[in-house]
Design an enzyme around this catalytic site. Structure first.
Site, mmCIF file in Angstrom:
data_model
loop_
_atom_site.group_PDB
_atom_site.id
_atom_site.type_symbol
_atom_site.label_atom_id
_atom_site.label_comp_id
_atom_site.label_asym_id
_atom_site.label_seq_id
_atom_site.Cartn_x
_atom_site.Cartn_y
_atom_site.Cartn_z
ATOM 1 N N LYS A 187 -26.033 88.695 -18.143
ATOM 2 C CA LYS A 187 -25.944 89.827 -19.065
ATOM 3 C C LYS A 187 -24.604 89.848 -19.779
ATOM 4 O O LYS A 187 -24.538 89.972 -21.017
ATOM 5 C CB LYS A 187 -26.159 91.139 -18.308
ATOM 6 C CG LYS A 187 -26.157 92.364 -19.211
ATOM 7 C CD LYS A 187 -26.306 93.644 -18.418
ATOM 8 C CE LYS A 187 -24.989 94.033 -17.780
ATOM 9 N NZ LYS A 187 -25.020 95.389 -17.170
ATOM 10 N N ASP A 205 -29.955 94.598 -20.105
ATOM 11 C CA ASP A 205 -29.418 95.662 -19.259
ATOM 12 C C ASP A 205 -30.566 96.590 -18.852
ATOM 13 O O ASP A 205 -31.733 96.323 -19.139
ATOM 14 C CB ASP A 205 -28.310 96.426 -19.983
ATOM 15 C CG ASP A 205 -28.815 97.159 -21.210
ATOM 16 O OD1 ASP A 205 -30.025 97.051 -21.524
ATOM 17 O OD2 ASP A 205 -28.020 97.840 -21.868
#
Length: 276
Positions: A187, A205
């Site tokens: 991420k 996310d």
């Protein structure tokens, strides 16, 4: 390896009268046949017409579903563009290494709090070299309000040391290089690639995962990497980074998690899987 597997399945299955062997052959041939469709390889031996038709139907169904999701994704992208034309990362930074620090601090903490905390951190340690040389204990005292102070301080210290020692204080601009940095996962690496270097990126996310499942872009997938891989198949590479930022904004303002979503205000109401 694939052809060896198919040969083994074919020879053992056809020589055995036990029930269920036809399913083994069909599934093995299906796997091989999908490879053959892409690579233009010869059809596996023993593939019956009925099995071939079944495989064709499975492949056609998968292709239709992928095309449907691509069309849905394009429509979602366009609508969110109109709704949030200026959507961007809510973490404040003016240098790549500062975004690295902020992303690590943002785990289980709001971006707004991170933006306040890092001001004190950068006031005392204004560059990579000074932060790399700072004692972990001193870093922890400053970042403690973000939670998980000890582990975050250790990761930040180790990350800055690696940047200083191996990259001359600069953040690497390749995905694999970013993943080698302490405290940096997929991420974070995608966020850096997209926001700092302007390269294709998909940041999965919690907002992205929740909304993509709700809208119908992915089906019941909660693992970040699997969601990312699924989205790469349907999201144009140049749209990925901004699309994920817009999902964050939409998740905070409309499709909320802690309260009932404001579906009546949603620009995706008529195409959202949850509402349909």
């Amino acid at each position: 390896r694939v052809s060896f597997l198919i040969c083994c399945c074919n020879s053992s299955a056809y020589s055995s009268p036990r029930s269920g062997t036809r399913k083994v052959i069909c599934e093995a041939n299906y796997f091989w046949y999908r490879c053959a469709a892409v690579r233009c390889l010869p059809q596996p031996v023993g593939l019956h017409c009925s099995e071939k038709n079944l495989i064709d139907r499975k492949i056609s169904a998968e292709m239709r579903e992928t095309m449907r999701k691509k069309e849905l994704a394009l429509e979602v992208i366009e609508r969110l563009k109109k709704e949030y034309p200026d959507a961007a990362c809510s973490l404040e930074y003016d240098q790549a290494w500062k975004l690295l620090v902020s992303v690590r601090l943002a785990a289980q903490c709001t971006d707004a709090r991170v933006n306040v905390v890092v001001e004190k951190l950068y006031e005392k340690y204004p560059d990579v070299a000074s932060l790399a040389a700072a004692p972990v204990e001193e870093i922890e005292k400053i970042v403690h309000p973000c939670g998980l102070g000890n582990s975050k301080a250790r990761d930040i210290s180790a990350c800055m040391k690696m940047l200083q020692e191996e990259y001359a204080g600069r953040v690497p601009d390749d995905f694999d290089g970013l993943l080698k940095l302490p405290g940096v996962g997929r991420k974070s690496a995608n966020l850096i690639m997209g926001d700092v270097f302007g390269k294709p990126a998909i940041v999965t996310d919690t907002h992205c995962i929740r909304l993509c499942n709700r809208i119908g872009l992915v089906d019941g997938i909660k693992e970040p990497k699997k969601v990312e891989m699924a989205l790469w198949k349907i999201i144009p590479p140049e749209e990925g980074s901004d699309f994920c930022h817009r999902l964050v904004w939409h998740g905070r303002e409309i499709c909320t998690a802690r309260t009932s979503p404001y579906c009546e205000k949603c620009c995706l109401q008529d195409i959202c899987k949850k509402k349909i």
